[in-house]
Design a protein around this motif. Structure first.
Motif, PDB file in Angstrom:
ATOM      1  N   TRP A   1      55.853  67.208   7.886  1.00  0.00           N
ATOM      2  CA  TRP A   1      55.035  68.438   9.301  1.00  0.00           C
ATOM      3  C   TRP A   1      54.154  67.889   9.780  1.00  0.00           C
ATOM      4  O   TRP A   1      53.339  68.025  10.782  1.00  0.00           O
ATOM      5  CB  TRP A   1      54.213  69.547   8.469  1.00  0.00           C
ATOM      6  N   LEU A   2      53.761  66.397   8.979  1.00  0.00           N
ATOM      7  CA  LEU A   2      52.787  65.250   9.466  1.00  0.00           C
ATOM      8  C   LEU A   2      52.981  64.800  10.775  1.00  0.00           C
ATOM      9  O   LEU A   2      51.618  65.321  11.521  1.00  0.00           O
ATOM     10  CB  LEU A   2      52.701  64.182   8.315  1.00  0.00           C
ATOM     11  N   THR A   3      53.727  65.128  11.498  1.00  0.00           N
ATOM     12  CA  THR A   3      53.538  64.085  12.891  1.00  0.00           C
ATOM     13  C   THR A   3      53.874  65.158  13.117  1.00  0.00           C
ATOM     14  O   THR A   3      52.966  64.653  14.541  1.00  0.00           O
ATOM     15  CB  THR A   3      54.917  62.924  13.022  1.00  0.00           C
ATOM     16  N   PRO A   4      54.800  65.892  13.672  1.00  0.00           N
ATOM     17  CA  PRO A   4      54.106  67.107  14.582  1.00  0.00           C
ATOM     18  C   PRO A   4      52.781  67.933  14.732  1.00  0.00           C
ATOM     19  O   PRO A   4      52.449  68.031  15.654  1.00  0.00           O
ATOM     20  CB  PRO A   4      55.639  68.827  14.492  1.00  0.00           C
ATOM     21  N   ALA A   5      52.757  67.844  13.637  1.00  0.00           N
ATOM     22  CA  ALA A   5      50.712  68.625  14.115  1.00  0.00           C
ATOM     23  C   ALA A   5      50.182  67.197  14.290  1.00  0.00           C
ATOM     24  O   ALA A   5      49.169  67.880  14.891  1.00  0.00           O
ATOM     25  CB  ALA A   5      50.610  68.845  11.681  1.00  0.00           C
ATOM     26  N   LEU A   6      50.136  66.120  13.315  1.00  0.00           N
ATOM     27  CA  LEU A   6      49.034  65.217  14.097  1.00  0.00           C
ATOM     28  C   LEU A   6      49.371  64.613  15.639  1.00  0.00           C
ATOM     29  O   LEU A   6      48.928  65.269  16.751  1.00  0.00           O
ATOM     30  CB  LEU A   6      49.592  63.846  13.167  1.00  0.00           C
ATOM     31  N   SER A   7      50.728  64.663  16.221  1.00  0.00           N
ATOM     32  CA  SER A   7      51.186  64.828  17.756  1.00  0.00           C
ATOM     33  C   SER A   7      50.552  65.665  18.297  1.00  0.00           C
ATOM     34  O   SER A   7      49.766  65.341  19.780  1.00  0.00           O
ATOM     35  CB  SER A   7      52.163  63.963  18.077  1.00  0.00           C
ATOM     36  N   TYR A   8      50.563  67.155  17.646  1.00  0.00           N
ATOM     37  CA  TYR A   8      50.445  68.485  18.069  1.00  0.00           C
ATOM     38  C   TYR A   8      48.652  68.256  18.588  1.00  0.00           C
ATOM     39  O   TYR A   8      47.667  68.503  19.683  1.00  0.00           O
ATOM     40  CB  TYR A   8      50.260  69.132  17.498  1.00  0.00           C
ATOM     41  N   ALA A   9      47.824  67.928  17.490  1.00  0.00           N
ATOM     42  CA  ALA A   9      46.106  67.768  17.984  1.00  0.00           C
ATOM     43  C   ALA A   9      45.794  66.125  18.413  1.00  0.00           C
ATOM     44  O   ALA A   9      45.227  66.916  19.549  1.00  0.00           O
ATOM     45  CB  ALA A   9      45.614  66.938  16.569  1.00  0.00           C
ATOM     46  N   MET A  10      47.002  65.556  19.144  1.00  0.00           N
ATOM     47  CA  MET A  10      46.262  64.624  19.721  1.00  0.00           C
ATOM     48  C   MET A  10      47.000  65.216  20.989  1.00  0.00           C
ATOM     49  O   MET A  10      45.747  64.816  21.892  1.00  0.00           O
ATOM     50  CB  MET A  10      47.318  63.455  19.707  1.00  0.00           C
ATOM     51  N   ALA A  11      47.592  65.730  21.196  1.00  0.00           N
ATOM     52  CA  ALA A  11      47.445  66.062  22.496  1.00  0.00           C
ATOM     53  C   ALA A  11      46.552  67.343  23.217  1.00  0.00           C
ATOM     54  O   ALA A  11      46.491  67.055  24.331  1.00  0.00           O
ATOM     55  CB  ALA A  11      48.915  67.298  22.497  1.00  0.00           C
ATOM     56  N   CYS A  12      46.461  68.565  21.987  1.00  0.00           N
ATOM     57  CA  CYS A  12      45.506  68.951  22.584  1.00  0.00           C
ATOM     58  C   CYS A  12      43.274  68.481  22.305  1.00  0.00           C
ATOM     59  O   CYS A  12      43.251  68.840  23.574  1.00  0.00           O
ATOM     60  CB  CYS A  12      44.856  69.969  21.373  1.00  0.00           C
ATOM     61  N   THR A  13      43.598  67.058  21.861  1.00  0.00           N
ATOM     62  CA  THR A  13      42.129  66.389  22.122  1.00  0.00           C
ATOM     63  C   THR A  13      41.975  65.491  23.132  1.00  0.00           C
ATOM     64  O   THR A  13      41.306  65.839  24.065  1.00  0.00           O
ATOM     65  CB  THR A  13      41.983  65.267  20.800  1.00  0.00           C
ATOM     66  N   GLY A  14      43.504  65.325  23.626  1.00  0.00           N
ATOM     67  CA  GLY A  14      43.011  64.633  25.496  1.00  0.00           C
ATOM     68  C   GLY A  14      43.241  65.744  25.829  1.00  0.00           C
ATOM     69  O   GLY A  14      42.975  65.020  27.192  1.00  0.00           O
ATOM     70  N   ALA A  15      43.779  66.702  26.131  1.00  0.00           N
ATOM     71  CA  ALA A  15      43.689  68.102  27.053  1.00  0.00           C
ATOM     72  C   ALA A  15      42.504  68.380  27.398  1.00  0.00           C
ATOM     73  O   ALA A  15      41.916  68.391  28.252  1.00  0.00           O
ATOM     74  CB  ALA A  15      45.384  68.735  26.248  1.00  0.00           C
TER      75      ALA A  15
ATOM     76  N   PHE B   1      40.695  76.856  24.369  1.00  0.00           N
ATOM     77  CA  PHE B   1      41.919  78.241  24.565  1.00  0.00           C
ATOM     78  C   PHE B   1      42.754  76.969  25.482  1.00  0.00           C
ATOM     79  O   PHE B   1      44.107  76.795  24.988  1.00  0.00           O
ATOM     80  CB  PHE B   1      41.744  79.464  24.743  1.00  0.00           C
ATOM     81  N   ALA B   2      42.213  76.327  26.548  1.00  0.00           N
ATOM     82  CA  ALA B   2      43.499  75.977  28.135  1.00  0.00           C
ATOM     83  C   ALA B   2      44.226  74.820  26.766  1.00  0.00           C
ATOM     84  O   ALA B   2      45.422  74.910  27.215  1.00  0.00           O
ATOM     85  CB  ALA B   2      42.925  75.244  29.347  1.00  0.00           C
ATOM     86  N   SER B   3      43.038  74.409  26.255  1.00  0.00           N
ATOM     87  CA  SER B   3      43.853  72.875  25.520  1.00  0.00           C
ATOM     88  C   SER B   3      45.051  73.091  24.558  1.00  0.00           C
ATOM     89  O   SER B   3      45.750  71.800  24.363  1.00  0.00           O
ATOM     90  CB  SER B   3      42.605  72.157  25.076  1.00  0.00           C
ATOM     91  N   LEU B   4      44.890  74.265  24.071  1.00  0.00           N
ATOM     92  CA  LEU B   4      45.170  74.491  22.476  1.00  0.00           C
ATOM     93  C   LEU B   4      47.110  74.729  23.218  1.00  0.00           C
ATOM     94  O   LEU B   4      47.578  74.284  22.939  1.00  0.00           O
ATOM     95  CB  LEU B   4      45.123  75.639  21.377  1.00  0.00           C
ATOM     96  N   ILE B   5      46.866  75.767  24.527  1.00  0.00           N
ATOM     97  CA  ILE B   5      48.525  75.675  25.277  1.00  0.00           C
ATOM     98  C   ILE B   5      48.681  74.780  25.637  1.00  0.00           C
ATOM     99  O   ILE B   5      50.024  74.422  25.194  1.00  0.00           O
ATOM    100  CB  ILE B   5      47.704  76.882  26.117  1.00  0.00           C
ATOM    101  N   MET B   6      48.590  73.994  26.275  1.00  0.00           N
ATOM    102  CA  MET B   6      48.254  72.903  27.115  1.00  0.00           C
ATOM    103  C   MET B   6      49.504  71.834  25.845  1.00  0.00           C
ATOM    104  O   MET B   6      50.274  71.047  25.976  1.00  0.00           O
ATOM    105  CB  MET B   6      46.836  71.915  27.530  1.00  0.00           C
ATOM    106  N   GLY B   7      48.575  71.301  24.929  1.00  0.00           N
ATOM    107  CA  GLY B   7      49.376  70.841  23.443  1.00  0.00           C
ATOM    108  C   GLY B   7      50.384  71.449  23.174  1.00  0.00           C
ATOM    109  O   GLY B   7      51.025  69.953  22.436  1.00  0.00           O
ATOM    110  N   ALA B   8      50.582  72.697  23.571  1.00  0.00           N
ATOM    111  CA  ALA B   8      52.007  73.469  22.898  1.00  0.00           C
ATOM    112  C   ALA B   8      53.240  73.180  24.021  1.00  0.00           C
ATOM    113  O   ALA B   8      53.617  73.139  23.711  1.00  0.00           O
ATOM    114  CB  ALA B   8      51.462  74.937  22.476  1.00  0.00           C
TER     115      ALA B   8
END
Length: 257
Positions: free
Chosen positions: A11-25, A175-182
Motif C-alpha cells: 500500500w506504500l506507493t498508492p498511499a504516498l502517490s495520493y499524498a503527493m497529489a493532494c499536496t500539489g492540489a 477538503f477540495a484537495s483531498l477530492i482532487m487527489g482522489a
C-alpha cells in the motif's frame, strides 16, 4: 499475457502517490486563491506557483505510483528524455489551464476551457509517462478504459479549477484537495488498468534507466520542492494581513491618500 502488479510494494506507493497529489492540489488551490486576490505581477507569480505545484503534484503522483508497477517475466526501464518531456507537458498545460481561469473575463467559459486543457494535459502526461516505459514485450491498451481515464482527468481538472475560483477558506481548500487527489489517483489507476502486456522473454539489456536510478531521485526532488513551496506560501502574508499591518503602522490622525 504478462501478469501486471500495480502495487508491488504494497500500500506504500498508492498511499504516498495520493499524498503527493493532494499536496500539489492543496498548494495549487491556495496559490490560485491568492492570485485572484492580487493584481499585476503578483497575480502572475502566484498563478505560476499554482501551476508548478499542481503540475509537480500530478507528475510525482504518477511516477511514485509507477515505482510499484511490475510486470512478471521482464524488467522495466524508463526512457529518460520522454519521462522529462512528460513532466514538461504537465507543467505547460496546467499553466495554460490556470492562466485561462486567472485571466478569463467570462468565468464559465474560462472554466470549461481551462478544465479541458488541463485535463487533456494530465492525460497526455500520463500516457507519455507510460510511453517512456521500456520492457521485453508489447504493451497494448483497452480503448474504453483509456477514454474513461481521459474523462476522469478532464472532470478532475475542471472541478479543481472551479474550487480555486469559488473556495477560499483553508478547511474547504483541504477538503477540495483531498477530492482532487482522489480524482487524479483514480485517473492514474484507470489508465493503468487499461494496460495489458504480452511478454517476450529476452536476455538483452533494456535501454533507459531503472526506477530507482532516475524516477525515484526526481520524485524526491520534486516532493522537496512541493514541501518548501508549501512552507513559503503558508508563511507569506495574505493581502488582508498586509493591509492590516500597513494600517497599523500609519501614524494616528493621518488619512490614507
Amino acid at each position: 499475457m504478462g501478469h501486471l502488479d500495480h502495487a508491488a510494494l504494497g500500500w506504500l506507493t498508492p498511499a504516498l502517490s495520493y499524498a503527493m497529489a493532494c499536496t500539489g492540489a492543496a498548494l495549487g488551490l491556495r496559490c490560485t486563491v491568492r492570485a485572484l486576490a492580487a493584481t499585476g505581477r503578483a497575480r502572475r507569480n502566484w498563478l505560476l506557483t499554482a501551476a508548478s505545484a499542481i503540475g509537480t503534484g500530478i507528475w510525482t503522483m504518477h511516477f511514485v505510483a509507477m515505482l510499484g508497477f511490475r510486470v512478471h517475466g521482464t524488467d522495466i526501464r524508463y526512457d529518460v528524455p520522454l519521462t522529462l518531456t512528460s513532466l514538461l507537458v504537465a507543467m505547460i498545460v496546467v499553466c495554460a489551464g490556470v492562466f485561462a481561469v486567472g485571466y478569463g473575463r467570462d468565468r464559465g467559459r474560462a472554466l470549461l476551457l481551462g478544465g479541458l486543457t488541463t485535463g487533456l494535459g494530465v492525460a497526455s502526461m500520463h500516457y507519455l509517462g507510460m510511453a517512456a516505459v521500456r520492457l521485453h514485450g508489447d504493451v497494448s491498451y483497452d480503448p474504453t478504459r483509456v477514454g474513461l481515464s481521459v474523462l476522469i482527468a478532464v472532470a478532475a481538472a475542471t472541478a479543481a479549477l472551479w474550487a480555486a475560483l469559488h473556495i477560499s477558506s483553508p478547511l474547504a481548500v483541504t477538503f477540495a484537495s483531498l477530492i482532487m487527489g482522489a480524482a487524479v489517483s483514480s485517473m492514474h489507476y484507470t489508465g493503468m488498468f487499461a494496460v495489458s502486456v504480452r511478454v517476450t522473454p529476452s536476455g538483452e539489456a533494456l535501454p533507459g534507466a531503472t526506477a530507482m536510478q532516475f524516477v525515484f531521485p526526481l520524485a524526491v526532488g520534486l516532493g522537496s520542492y512541493l514541501f518548501l513551496t508549501a512552507a513559503f506560501v503558508a508563511l507569506s502574508p495574505t493581502a488582508g494581513e498586509r493591509e492590516a499591518s500597513a494600517s497599523a503602522q500609519r501614524p494616528v490622525g493621518s488619512t490614507a491618500g
